[in-house]
Structures are given as C-alpha cells and as structure tokens.
Design a protein around this motif. Sequence first.
Motif, short mmCIF file in Angstrom:
data_model
loop_
_atom_site.label_atom_id
_atom_site.label_comp_id
_atom_site.label_asym_id
_atom_site.label_seq_id
_atom_site.Cartn_x
_atom_site.Cartn_y
_atom_site.Cartn_z
N LEU A 411 0.81 -1.23 0.00
CA LEU A 411 0.00 0.00 0.00
C LEU A 411 0.84 1.28 0.00
N ASN A 412 1.87 1.34 0.85
CA ASN A 412 2.66 2.56 0.94
C ASN A 412 3.34 2.92 -0.38
N SER A 413 3.81 1.92 -1.12
CA SER A 413 4.59 2.19 -2.34
C SER A 413 3.78 2.06 -3.63
N TYR A 414 2.79 1.16 -3.66
CA TYR A 414 2.16 0.84 -4.93
C TYR A 414 0.63 0.94 -4.92
N ARG A 415 0.04 1.66 -3.96
CA ARG A 415 -1.42 1.68 -3.89
C ARG A 415 -2.05 2.24 -5.16
N ASP A 416 -1.39 3.21 -5.81
CA ASP A 416 -1.96 3.80 -7.02
C ASP A 416 -1.84 2.88 -8.22
N MET A 417 -1.21 1.69 -8.04
CA MET A 417 -1.02 0.77 -9.15
C MET A 417 -1.93 -0.45 -9.07
N PHE A 418 -2.73 -0.57 -8.00
CA PHE A 418 -3.65 -1.71 -7.96
C PHE A 418 -4.94 -1.43 -7.19
N VAL A 419 -4.98 -0.37 -6.37
CA VAL A 419 -6.19 -0.06 -5.61
C VAL A 419 -7.20 0.60 -6.54
N THR A 420 -8.45 0.16 -6.48
CA THR A 420 -9.49 0.61 -7.40
C THR A 420 -9.65 2.13 -7.40
N ALA A 421 -9.53 2.76 -6.24
CA ALA A 421 -9.72 4.21 -6.16
C ALA A 421 -8.76 4.96 -7.08
N TRP A 422 -7.58 4.39 -7.33
CA TRP A 422 -6.61 5.04 -8.21
C TRP A 422 -6.67 4.46 -9.63
N THR A 423 -6.82 3.15 -9.76
CA THR A 423 -6.78 2.54 -11.10
C THR A 423 -7.99 2.93 -11.93
N ASN A 424 -9.11 3.22 -11.32
CA ASN A 424 -10.30 3.60 -12.07
C ASN A 424 -10.21 5.00 -12.68
N ARG A 425 -9.16 5.72 -12.36
CA ARG A 425 -8.96 7.02 -12.98
C ARG A 425 -8.50 6.90 -14.44
N THR A 426 -8.09 5.71 -14.82
CA THR A 426 -7.63 5.45 -16.19
C THR A 426 -8.50 4.38 -16.82
N ARG A 427 -8.76 4.54 -18.11
CA ARG A 427 -9.58 3.53 -18.80
C ARG A 427 -8.75 2.29 -19.06
N HIS A 428 -9.08 1.22 -18.36
CA HIS A 428 -8.32 -0.03 -18.50
C HIS A 428 -9.19 -1.18 -18.99
N PHE A 429 -10.46 -0.95 -19.28
CA PHE A 429 -11.36 -1.94 -19.87
C PHE A 429 -11.43 -3.22 -19.04
N GLY A 430 -11.39 -3.05 -17.71
CA GLY A 430 -11.56 -4.19 -16.81
C GLY A 430 -10.34 -5.05 -16.64
N GLN A 431 -9.18 -4.62 -17.15
CA GLN A 431 -7.96 -5.43 -17.05
C GLN A 431 -7.19 -5.01 -15.80
N ARG A 432 -7.18 -5.88 -14.79
CA ARG A 432 -6.51 -5.59 -13.53
C ARG A 432 -5.46 -6.64 -13.17
N THR A 433 -5.33 -7.69 -13.98
CA THR A 433 -4.36 -8.76 -13.71
C THR A 433 -3.64 -9.14 -14.99
N THR A 434 -2.62 -9.94 -14.84
CA THR A 434 -1.90 -10.50 -16.00
C THR A 434 -2.34 -11.93 -16.28
N ASN A 435 -3.55 -12.27 -15.87
CA ASN A 435 -4.04 -13.63 -16.05
C ASN A 435 -4.07 -14.04 -17.52
N ARG A 436 -4.27 -13.07 -18.41
CA ARG A 436 -4.28 -13.41 -19.85
C ARG A 436 -2.89 -13.88 -20.29
#
Length: 544
Positions: A411-436
């Motif tokens: 959280l301290n270092s990477y919260r803006d890279m995976f927490v919804t409150a920050w990631t939803n600021r960019t259009r990512h089309f529902g892609q939040r993992t590297t599962n593909r």
Amino acid sequence: MSFWDENFFNYSVPDLNEEPPVEYSYGTIDQNAEPNADVGFDSQASYGFVYDDSKQSYTEEGYEEKPGVSNVNWETKEEFMTEEALVGWVKSRAVDNGYIVVKRRTKKSKTTGTVIKVWLMCDRGGEHNSIAILRRSGSKKIGCPFQLVGLYNEVRESWKLQVINDNHNHEPAQNLEGHPYVRKFTQEEEDLVENLTERHMDPRNILSSIKKHNPANVSIPRDVYNLQQKLKNKKKFGDTPMQVLENVLHSQRYVYYTREDPETNVVEDIFFCHPKSYCWWRAFPHVLMMDATYKTNQYRLPFIQIVGVTSTHQTFSIAHAFVSKEREENYVWVLEMAKSMLNKCMEPRVIITDRDLAVMNACRKVFPEAAKYLCRWHIDENIAKHCKASFSDADWNKFKGVLEYLTHTWLNSYRDMFVTAWTNRTRHFGQRTTNRVESQHSNLKRFLRSPNSTLASLVGFVNEIVQTQEITKYRSDIDIFWTKLNAANPTLLEEEEIDVIGQMGLVTEEINSKPPEIKSLIKKVLAQVFPNKSDKKAPSVQKR
C-alpha cells in the motif's frame, strides 16, 4: 598330503590364465571376385586368410551351423526395367520365405556414373569383427554364403538377375520383427506419422494408430522416433541453431530482431512478432500485459510473452522474446522493439505487470505516459504465501502481521497501481491482472514435451497458437473507443519504384573501395536476405 597339493585331486586343475587356443581356417580365393575399390561400396566380405573367432565371438548363444540349404529357386528369365525393381523383387521374395536380403555393394559406370552392377547378400552374411573393449558385443553375422548379382544390359536397357550362391547356412526366421527391413514404414504410414507429429501426438499413440490401420505392422516405438528425427532433419535449413531459427522466422514472415555481444557475436536477446500479431497490435494498442515464463528451451533463456486485449475482450499475442538476463536493460530493449512497430499509431495507455522492479523501470522509460498497474492476482498470491501460515481462526492477534505486510510492502509504495480508487482514474477496460499472459504460458506449455526444446521448435509452437487466435470483427457491444481505430492490415513494406540491381551495384562498388573491416558489412546484408548464411552464434546456456 596338503589340501592345496595338486595331487590331492584325481584330476588336473585347469590354469585359468592360460590363453584359449585360436583356430585358423584358410578359405579358397575366388579369382573372379570383383575388387573392393568400387564406388559406393562398403565391403563386408573376406577373401583368403580368415580368422575363425566362432569360439570367441558372441553371435548367437547356442548357435549351431547348419549345412547350406535353400528351398527357393532364384533362377529367372525375367528382365527388370530398373535397379529398384530388381532389388524390390528379390527382397520381397526373400521375406516371403523367411530371409532378409540386403545390398552388399554397387558398381558404377566410369563413363555415365550410373549403377551397372549390384551385389545382394543375406543380412547374416559376412564376419563379425568387433572392436569393443569394455563390453561383449554381439552380431547376427554368421558368414551366410548366399549371394546374387544384378547386371545391367546397356543394349536392352534392362536388368538381369544372376545367381552366385542360393544356399543359406541357417534356417529361415520364424519371426522377422527383429529385422529393420520388415519394420520399415510404407509411404502411407510415413505420411501418417508426419501428419500426427505436426498435431503433437505422442509417439506411442502414433504407433497405436498405425497398428490400428495395419494390424500386420511390426514396427516398434524406436522406429517412430527415428522417422520423426528424419522428418525434422529434412525441414532443417542451415547448419547452426541460429541459421535454423532465422530461416523459420524469415520464411514465416515474422518481424524479428536480435541483439548480439559485439565481441563474441553470441546472441543475447531475440525479439519476434507474428504477422497477424503485428496487425492486431497496431489496431488494439491500448492495453499491454507482460510476463516471463521459464523451462521452455535448451538454453534456459527466460521466455517473455507480451499480450493485448481486443475491443471484444479477446486475448491476442503481441510479441515474444528470449532474453539472456532479466535485467532492466534487457526489458528496455524488448519494449523498444515492441514500440517500434507502433509507427504512426497510438501507444499503450495501460501496462500491467507483476512487481518485478526491472520490468517496472523499463516500462517507465519506454512508455512514460502510460499508466502502470500491478497484477492483483500476483498480489493475492504473495500475501497468501507470506502471511497465510501465520494466520489462524484461533489467533486473531497475528492478523496484525498480515496487515503490516500489506501496508509496508504494497500500500505505501504501490497503492496507485492496484487499488481501485486510483486505477479507475484510467480507462483499462476491466484489465486488472496479467491472467491473460498466464493463460498464454499455460497454452504454450501444452505443446512442450520437455523443457529442452530448440528455439526454432518453440517459434513453431507460437505460430500455431497465434493461428488459432481469431479476432471477432463485429460485435453489438463493442466500445465506442475502439471504433475510432483503423484495424486494416498495414503494409509491411512500401513499394518503391527503384532500380534494385543498379542500386545494389553502386553499393557493391562502394564497399569494394572501403577497407577490409568495412567489407564485413556485406555479410550482414546477406544474412538479412539469406538467413541460412547468418554467422550469429547460438545463445549461451544460462546457469540455473
């Protein structure tokens, strides 16, 4: 009388160090025999002085030589149009009677260079001359005297069969499974093996399919392996691994780049992109997902897969790469190659990776304007790995350890890279993992039979995977963003009206006027046009 006194026994004690007697026999010399220096002949005969090692060689345990017998009449007035027809007739008739006949040698015409005489013998003819030192070696050769000769008549343009000796010194075989000749595949069976091999069927299942089609087939699994290797060698163009790899990439019209060590010319990194992936990447560049997998090739190089997603939420491969080291500079080179294919196109807006610092830094350098996200699935796996063992229903106090790990590590270092409150600021089309990407790793490893595949075979597997990735062109729920992109196939090479021959002539004159070290440039040009002439050295095997 002492127990060790030799007179204690009623018989003499044999000396175990005494050399066994060696018997020699002198065979007759055939004054009409052909010399052994004919073209294309590997002599198996012995004339004159013969060493009789029947008591010391291990041809067949308990074998007892039989008098020469033959129930087959080989005399024939039939004329054969070709050497193959004559040899085929003899071999087929011999098999029907329990014998195997092979070519002993051939003789070619000094004027035309064509075969004019062929000697045929029993596969048990000749003498066993072993050079084995550390182990006992066996042989099926027992000096069978059977011999036929095929002669070519230049006037009649046909072949005749001449009988030299039609007797065998052994009984016909009851079962011929041990003879390679009868285990040989027919042309139809060879085609079936090739077809099933391309579908990645296991050799044992291939053999089962062959025996189902032909119950009389007596082939063994080793025959399937040998035929597969023979077919693989036919498709191999080039002498070195890099020549083979580059020829595959060139023939399949891949976009590819390599990076070599300037001192040793050893390849360190390889980047390649399928022609279809090139088109899809330029049409759908918005989201990029990247991850590496291992144990895929004989050089132990990490294998990187870059994956994208279409407007209809379908996964497609963007590019692939082999890297010698998982360092920032290697990842920067790979991403720069991917970026170079986006000429005059939009760059990715969202990049998703795991928490690999080298990858994260490389993404910041190559795509500084893109939003970088961390894979939530990898975060969940790391939390479970580090904290699940210390957490139990009976001890809630240990939950503080879980919370501290999550806070300080993520959280301290990477919260803006995976927490919804920050990631939803960019259009990512529902892609939040590297599962593909993980799915593509799994799909690739279904094709791998071992972790020691060649780079060329791995490219072949990638080609098959990409061929199965069909992009749906029309969907009613397509996002309006994607309708603004041009998904038409781009032209890889622009056609220009130039005099190629004239221009190359000017280049040649200019290179010839330069010092020797500059002339080496022409080799690099030729290597690009003719990959099988590449002088690049194969990658070094990485340490575990």
